[in-house]
Scaffold this active site. Structure first.
Site, short mmCIF file in Angstrom:
data_model
loop_
_atom_site.label_atom_id
_atom_site.label_comp_id
_atom_site.label_asym_id
_atom_site.label_seq_id
_atom_site.Cartn_x
_atom_site.Cartn_y
_atom_site.Cartn_z
N HIS A 86 -29.72 20.47 -2.90
CA HIS A 86 -29.11 21.00 -3.95
C HIS A 86 -27.69 21.52 -3.08
O HIS A 86 -26.75 21.77 -3.82
CB HIS A 86 -29.53 22.10 -4.67
CG HIS A 86 -28.65 22.56 -5.81
ND1 HIS A 86 -28.56 21.56 -7.05
CD2 HIS A 86 -28.43 23.71 -6.50
CE1 HIS A 86 -27.82 22.10 -8.04
NE2 HIS A 86 -27.68 23.49 -7.56
N SER A 132 -22.64 23.02 -8.97
CA SER A 132 -23.70 23.38 -9.53
C SER A 132 -23.51 23.98 -11.20
O SER A 132 -23.05 23.32 -11.76
CB SER A 132 -24.66 24.36 -8.66
OG SER A 132 -25.76 24.72 -9.32
N ASP A 153 -32.56 16.42 -4.60
CA ASP A 153 -32.48 17.70 -5.02
C ASP A 153 -33.63 18.39 -6.13
O ASP A 153 -33.74 17.67 -7.00
CB ASP A 153 -31.06 17.49 -6.16
CG ASP A 153 -30.53 18.93 -6.40
OD1 ASP A 153 -31.12 20.00 -6.61
OD2 ASP A 153 -29.08 18.90 -6.35
C1 MLT Z 1 -27.30 25.81 -14.16
O1 MLT Z 1 -27.85 26.32 -14.86
O2 MLT Z 1 -26.09 25.53 -14.51
C2 MLT Z 1 -28.02 24.78 -13.49
O3 MLT Z 1 -29.41 25.00 -13.42
C3 MLT Z 1 -27.46 25.00 -12.07
C4 MLT Z 1 -27.63 26.18 -11.45
O4 MLT Z 1 -28.68 26.71 -10.98
O5 MLT Z 1 -26.70 27.16 -11.33
#
Ligand code: MLT
Length: 221
Positions: A196, A115, A165
């Site tokens: 996710h 992520s 996701d």
């Molecule tokens: C991010 O902010 O890098 C993406 O949205 C993934 C997350 O939720 O961390």
């Protein structure tokens, strides 16, 4: 494996030395957690993917409502691009400093990011090609689109994505796969039916993919 808890270049991190029998040029895994994770979150994943490899696992320096991240965002999926650039550069510097402090080969660093951690790994590929020798990106997005494409012809990338996701749309994953392929990377894109979260099937496929990369570095004993 001995765990060293340390602060280096302003990062709190864990470093696990490689198991005995690994060669000095054996790769090191760089573990990059998701939002709200820390330097401990992906240790089990790293150990599962490649038992015996050295592990560098930093905590992201940015806090969002108390949750560590690797760079700032303005909203969900809307990144603070100057901060992303700066933090990506800081992470590249950390890898260089850690390779000296813990004596690993800086030319053999494989990122494992989930992520937000996958997003800064993707940013590293696009902005600092050559820092990572390979990357496993679990549920990444396009961090930014560079004006000039990097040369990633020597940097294989594993990507996993969930068809349902809610954070990373399938079209976003497809855009990243195309961007990396246009940059010359060999991309193994794996799709799953879930969201996710990282599933057992993803870990199994990532491990098999990584195993083929690690064959030349098999333990000597
Ligand atoms: C991010 O902010 O890098 C993406 O949205 C993934 C997350 O939720 O961390």
């Amino acid at each position: 494996m001995e765990i060293v808890k340390h602060e280096l270049n302003g990062f709190i991190l864990n470093f696990l030395h490689a198991a005995p029998g690994r060669t000095a040029s054996s790769p090191t895994l760089l573990l990059l957690h998701g939002t709200g994770g820390d330097e401990n979150s992906l240790l089990d994943l790293g150990r599962m993917l490649a038992p015996g490899l050295a592990i560098l696992s930093p905590r992201g320096k940015v806090l969002e409502n108390g949750m560590p991240r690797f760079f700032r965002r303005l909203a969900e999926g809307v990144f603070d691009l100057p901060d992303l650039k700066l933090r990506t550069h800081e992470l590249a510097d950390l890898i260089a400093a850690a390779s000296v402090a813990y004596k690993f080969d800086p030319a053999q660093v494989i990122a494992v990011g989930y992520s937000n951690g996958a997003n800064i790994a993707a940013s590293m590929l696009l902005d600092h090609p050559g820092v990572l020798s390979a990357s496993l990106l679990f549920h990444p997005m396009v961090p930014f689109v560079p004006q000039t494409l990097p040369d990633l012809s020597k940097t294989p990338v594993f990507i996993s994505a969930g068809r349902h996701d809610p954070i990373v749309l399938a079209s976003e994953t497809e855009r990243l796969v195309a961007l990396l392929q246009q940059s010359g990377a060999e991309v193994a894109a794996h799709w799953y039916s879930g969201g996710h979260e990282v599933s057992h099937a993803e870990v199994r496929d990532a491990k098999a993919w990584l195993q083929t990369l690690l064959t030349p570095f098999q333990a000597t004993s």
